[in-house]
Write an enzyme that holds these catalytic residues in place. Structure first.
Site, short mmCIF file in Angstrom:
data_model
loop_
_atom_site.label_atom_id
_atom_site.label_comp_id
_atom_site.label_asym_id
_atom_site.label_seq_id
_atom_site.Cartn_x
_atom_site.Cartn_y
_atom_site.Cartn_z
N GLU A 87 9.52 16.19 15.20
CA GLU A 87 10.20 15.96 13.93
C GLU A 87 9.85 17.14 13.01
O GLU A 87 8.67 17.37 12.73
CB GLU A 87 9.67 14.64 13.35
N LYS A 136 0.86 -1.18 0.00
CA LYS A 136 0.00 0.00 0.00
C LYS A 136 0.90 1.24 0.00
O LYS A 136 1.47 1.62 1.01
CB LYS A 136 -0.92 0.02 1.23
N CYS A 191 13.22 10.68 7.62
CA CYS A 191 13.19 10.23 9.01
C CYS A 191 14.55 10.38 9.66
O CYS A 191 14.66 10.55 10.86
CB CYS A 191 12.74 8.78 9.07
N GLU A 198 9.20 1.06 11.04
CA GLU A 198 10.22 2.10 10.81
C GLU A 198 9.50 3.43 10.96
O GLU A 198 8.78 3.85 10.07
CB GLU A 198 10.81 1.95 9.39
P1 NAP Z 1 2.19 8.60 7.66
O1 NAP Z 1 1.16 9.66 7.62
O2 NAP Z 1 2.32 7.80 8.89
O3 NAP Z 1 1.89 7.67 6.40
C1 NAP Z 1 2.69 6.57 6.08
C2 NAP Z 1 1.85 5.55 5.36
O4 NAP Z 1 0.83 5.09 6.25
C3 NAP Z 1 1.14 6.08 4.12
O5 NAP Z 1 1.08 5.04 3.17
C4 NAP Z 1 -0.25 6.39 4.66
O6 NAP Z 1 -1.26 6.38 3.69
C5 NAP Z 1 -0.44 5.26 5.63
N1 NAP Z 1 -1.44 5.53 6.65
C6 NAP Z 1 -1.81 6.72 7.17
N2 NAP Z 1 -2.78 6.53 8.09
C7 NAP Z 1 -3.01 5.20 8.16
C8 NAP Z 1 -3.89 4.39 8.93
N3 NAP Z 1 -4.73 4.90 9.81
N4 NAP Z 1 -3.84 3.06 8.73
C9 NAP Z 1 -2.99 2.53 7.84
N5 NAP Z 1 -2.14 3.25 7.08
C10 NAP Z 1 -2.14 4.57 7.24
O7 NAP Z 1 3.63 9.17 7.36
P2 NAP Z 1 4.10 10.06 6.16
O8 NAP Z 1 3.70 11.46 6.44
O9 NAP Z 1 3.69 9.47 4.86
O10 NAP Z 1 5.67 9.88 6.25
C11 NAP Z 1 6.43 10.62 7.09
C12 NAP Z 1 6.79 9.84 8.34
O11 NAP Z 1 7.43 8.62 8.00
C13 NAP Z 1 7.78 10.59 9.20
O12 NAP Z 1 7.43 10.52 10.55
C14 NAP Z 1 9.08 9.85 8.94
O13 NAP Z 1 10.02 9.98 9.98
C15 NAP Z 1 8.62 8.46 8.75
N6 NAP Z 1 9.62 7.68 8.01
C16 NAP Z 1 10.32 6.74 8.70
C17 NAP Z 1 11.30 6.02 8.04
C18 NAP Z 1 12.12 4.99 8.79
O14 NAP Z 1 12.76 4.17 8.14
N7 NAP Z 1 12.14 4.99 10.11
C19 NAP Z 1 11.53 6.22 6.68
C20 NAP Z 1 10.79 7.17 6.01
C21 NAP Z 1 9.82 7.89 6.70
P3 NAP Z 1 -1.81 7.75 3.05
O15 NAP Z 1 -0.75 8.20 2.15
O16 NAP Z 1 -3.03 7.38 2.36
O17 NAP Z 1 -2.02 8.69 4.20
#
Ligand code: NAP
Length: 490
Positions: free
Chosen positions: A391, A184, A294, A260
Site C-alpha cells: 500500500e 481510541k 485505504c 477495516e
Molecule cells: P495503524 O498504524 O494500524 O493504526 C490504526 C489505529 O490503531 C490507531 O489508532 C493506532 O494508534 C492503533 N494501533 C496501532 N498499534 C496498535 C496496537 N498494537 N494495538 C492497538 N491499537 C493499535 O494504521 P494507520 O497508519 O493509523 O492508518 C493507516 C492504515 O489504515 C492503512 O493501512 C489504511 O489502509 C487503513 N485504513 C483502512 C480503512 C478501511 O476502511 N478499510 C480506512 C482507513 C484506513 P496510534 O495512533 O497510537 O498508533
C-alpha cells in the site's frame, strides 16, 4: 475559507479523556502533543490515557449499557439526527480542525465533515428499523421468535487519515444499535474525535455511552480491554499488520470483530474506456486524502494501446495540482501526516526508479517545513516491484500496462488485499464480467469514488472482515437471540 478563527477552534476542543460524561486528566497526569503536519508546530497538548484510565472507561461503558439499550430507538435515532444537523452547521469549524491535525485541504476536510455527518443521519434512520422475525417451527410444535439486541460495550479504534469520518462510521451504528463504547482515536489526530464527542453530548447522548481515550500506549490499553470479559466487540480501522495482531488477541475472548484494514486497489483502464473520464477518476482515486486512503488507487493497469495517452493526460492533470498547507485556500494537496510516512513513500519511489521506472511527474522531495510530497507519476514499472505489492499511502501513481483482459484480472487479483478496485470501460459485458471476477469488497465502475453511507463499505481477503454503512452496517452491532416458544398441540 474557514470563518472561525483557528485559535478559537483549537481552544474550544476538550483536551482531556472523556469517561462517564466527564472530561478529565489522565490517571498519572501524562500528556502528549498533537502536531500540525504542514508546519511541525504543536497544536494542542492532550491527556495521555493509561491502562487504568482505559479500565475506568470500560467501567463507565459497562455501567451505562443496560440503561442505554433500554432507550427507545426513536430517541437514539433523534440524537444522531441532531448530531448530524449540528455537524453540518459547524462544517467549517470541524473542517479546520481536521485540516490542522491531519493536513488535507479545507475543501477535502469539508467533504469529510459532510461524509461523516451522513453516517450519523443514515444510522439515525436505521435505529428505528431494527427488526426480528417470527415463524412456525418445521414440525409445528414451537414458534421461533428471533430478536436482535445490542452486542454490548464496544471498543472502536480509528486511524488518523479521516479523523471525523472513521469515528462517525463506527459511533453512528453503535449508538443506533444501543451499544455503549470506548473510542481510541489515532494519537496523531485526537482533536476531531474530542470535538465530535462534545457535539454528541450536546445532541443528547447520555453520559457513559461514549467514552474517549486518546493515548500513546495503544497496544497496552487495547490488550487490557480485549482481555476483559465485559467488552463485547472490537471494531478496528487501520493497517493489516495491526489488524492481524488484534484479531489474534480478540481470539482469546472470542470477541466479535469488525476489521477495516489496508488496501492495494487496482485501477484498470480498458482500451474502450473514456480516457478523459478515467484520468479524472484517477485524480480522485489517487490524490484524495493526499493519497493516504485505504481506497486510494495503488496500482494502475492500463491497456497498452491507450497507456501513453492516459499517462500523458494524467501527467498534465497532476501538473495543475498546487501543493501547500491545507489551510491555504489555493492548496489542493496538503502535507503527508508525518516525516516517517513521507520518508517511506520517498524510499519507495527511489527504489522503483532505481529498478528502471520512469519519473513522468514529481518524485522530488521539496524543502521544509512540513511533510509535503508532490503528485508523482511513474511509468515502466518493473514487474513485481515493491510499489505494486505494498500500500503506497501517498500521492504516487504507478502506471503498468496489460494486453489482455485476463492478464488485467490476474494482475489485479495478485495481492493479499481486496478492499476496492476501479474499472473503466464502456463495454457493459466486460464491465460485468470483470466486476464479478475482481477479488474485492467494492468496485468503482467508471468512477473514482465508492464511499457512500448507504453502501456496504468493506473488504475481502486481508482487507478486512465485516461492513460499515448500508443495510448491513448496523448488523455488526447487533446479536440475534432466538426464543423457542413451546406450543401445545391440545
Ligand atoms: P495503524 O498504524 O494500524 O493504526 C490504526 C489505529 O490503531 C490507531 O489508532 C493506532 O494508534 C492503533 N494501533 C496501532 N498499534 C496498535 C496496537 N498494537 N494495538 C492497538 N491499537 C493499535 O494504521 P494507520 O497508519 O493509523 O492508518 C493507516 C492504515 O489504515 C492503512 O493501512 C489504511 O489502509 C487503513 N485504513 C483502512 C480503512 C478501511 O476502511 N478499510 C480506512 C482507513 C484506513 P496510534 O495512533 O497510537 O498508533
Amino acid at each position: 475559507m474557514a470563518t472561525v478563527p483557528e485559535s478559537e477552534v483549537l481552544e474550544r476542543v476538550e483536551s482531556g479523556l472523556l469517561i462517564g460524561g466527564r472530561w478529565r486528566a489522565a490517571a498519572d497526569g501524562g500528556t502528549f502533543q498533537v502536531e500540525d503536519p504542514a508546519t511541525g508546530r504543536t497544536l494542542r497538548t492532550v491527556a495521555d490515557a493509561t491502562p487504568a484510565d482505559a479500565l475506568a472507561a470500560l467501567d463507565a461503558a459497562d455501567a451505562a449499557q443496560t440503561g442505554w439499550a433500554g432507550v427507545p430507538p426513536r430517541r437514539r435515532g433523534e440524537i444522531l439526527r441532531r448530531a448530524h444537523d449540528l455537524l453540518i452547521a459547524r462544517r467549517d469549524e470541524f473542517a479546520l480542525l481536521i485540516t490542522l491535525e491531519m493536513g488535507k485541504s479545507l475543501v477535502e476536510s469539508r467533504a469529510e465533515v459532510d461524509y461523516g455527518a451522513q453516517y450519523l443521519r443514515w444510522f439515525g434512520e436505521e435505529a428505528v428499523r431494527i427488526d426480528g422475525s417470527w415463524k412456525v417451527s418445521e414440525d409445528g410444535s414451537a414458534r421461533v421468535l428471533v430478536m436482535r439486541q445490542p452486542v454490548g460495550p464496544c471498543l472502536l479504534i480509528t486511524p488518523w487519515n479521516a479523523p471525523l469520518a472513521m469515528p462517525a462510521r463506527k459511533i453512528g451504528p453503535a449508538v443506533a444499535a444501543g451499544c455503549t463504547m470506548i473510542v481510541k482515536p489515532a494519537a496523531q489526530t485526537p482533536l476531531t474525535t474530542a470535538a465530535l464527542a462534545s457535539l454528541l453530548a450536546e445532541a443528547g447522548l447520555p453520559d457513559g455511552v461514549l467514552n474517549v481515550v486518546p493515548t500513546t500506549q495503544a497496544g497496552a490499553i487495547t490488550e487490557l480491554l480485549l482481555r476483559d470479559g465485559r467488552l463485547r466487540k472490537l471494531s478496528f480501522t487501520g493497517s493489516t499488520p495491526v489488524g492481524r495482531l488484534l484479531l489474534s488477541q480478540a481470539a482469546d475472548t472470542v470477541l466479535r470483530t469488525s476489521m477495516e484494514l489496508g488496501g492495494n486497489a487496482p485501477f484498470i483502464v480498458c482500451r474502450d474506456a473514456d480516457i478523459d473520464a478515467a484520468v479524472e477518476g484517477a485524480m480522485t482515486a489517487k490524490l484524495r486524502n493526499v493519497g493516504e486512503a485505504c481506497i486510494a488507487a495503488n496500482r494502475f493497469y492500463v491497456d497498452a494501446t491507450v497507456a501513453e495517452e492516459f499517462s500523458v493526460k494524467l501527467v498534465a492533470r497532476m501538473a495543475t495540482i498546487s501543493v501547500g498547507p491545507g489551510t491555504d485556500p489555493d492548496a489542493v494537496l496538503g502535507p503527508m501526516i508525518d516525516e516517517r510516512q513521507r520518508r517511506r513513500v520517498a524510499d519507495l519511489v527511489d527504489e522503483t526508479v532505481a529498478a528502471g521506472a520512469l519519473v513522468r511527474a514529481g518524485g522530488e522531495l521539496p524543502d521544509g517545513p512540513g511533510y509535503f510530497y508532490p503528485p508523482t507519476v511513474l511509468t515502466d514499472i518493473p514487474k513485481d516491484a515493491r510499489i505494486t505489492r505494498e500500500e503506497i499511502f501517498g500521492p504516487i501513481a504507478a502506471v503498468n500496462t496489460f494486453t489482455t483482459e485476463e492478464e488485467a484480472l490476474q494482475e489485479a487479483n495478485r495481492t493479499e488485499f481486496g478492499l476496492v478496485a476501479y474499472l473503466f470501460t464502456r463495454d457493459l459485458d466486460r464491465a460485468l464480467r470483470m466486476s464479478e471476477r475482481i477479488e474485492s469488497g467494492m468496485v468503482g465502475l467508471n468512477r473514482g469514488y465508492v464511499s457512500d453511507p448507504s453502501a456496504p463499505f468493506g473488504g475481502v481477503k486481508q482487507s478486512g472482515v465485516g461492513r460499515e454503512g448500508g443495510n448491513s452496517g448496523i448488523a455488526e452491532y447487533l446479536e440475534e437471540k432466538y426464543v423457542a416458544i413451546n406450543v401445545s398441540s391440545r
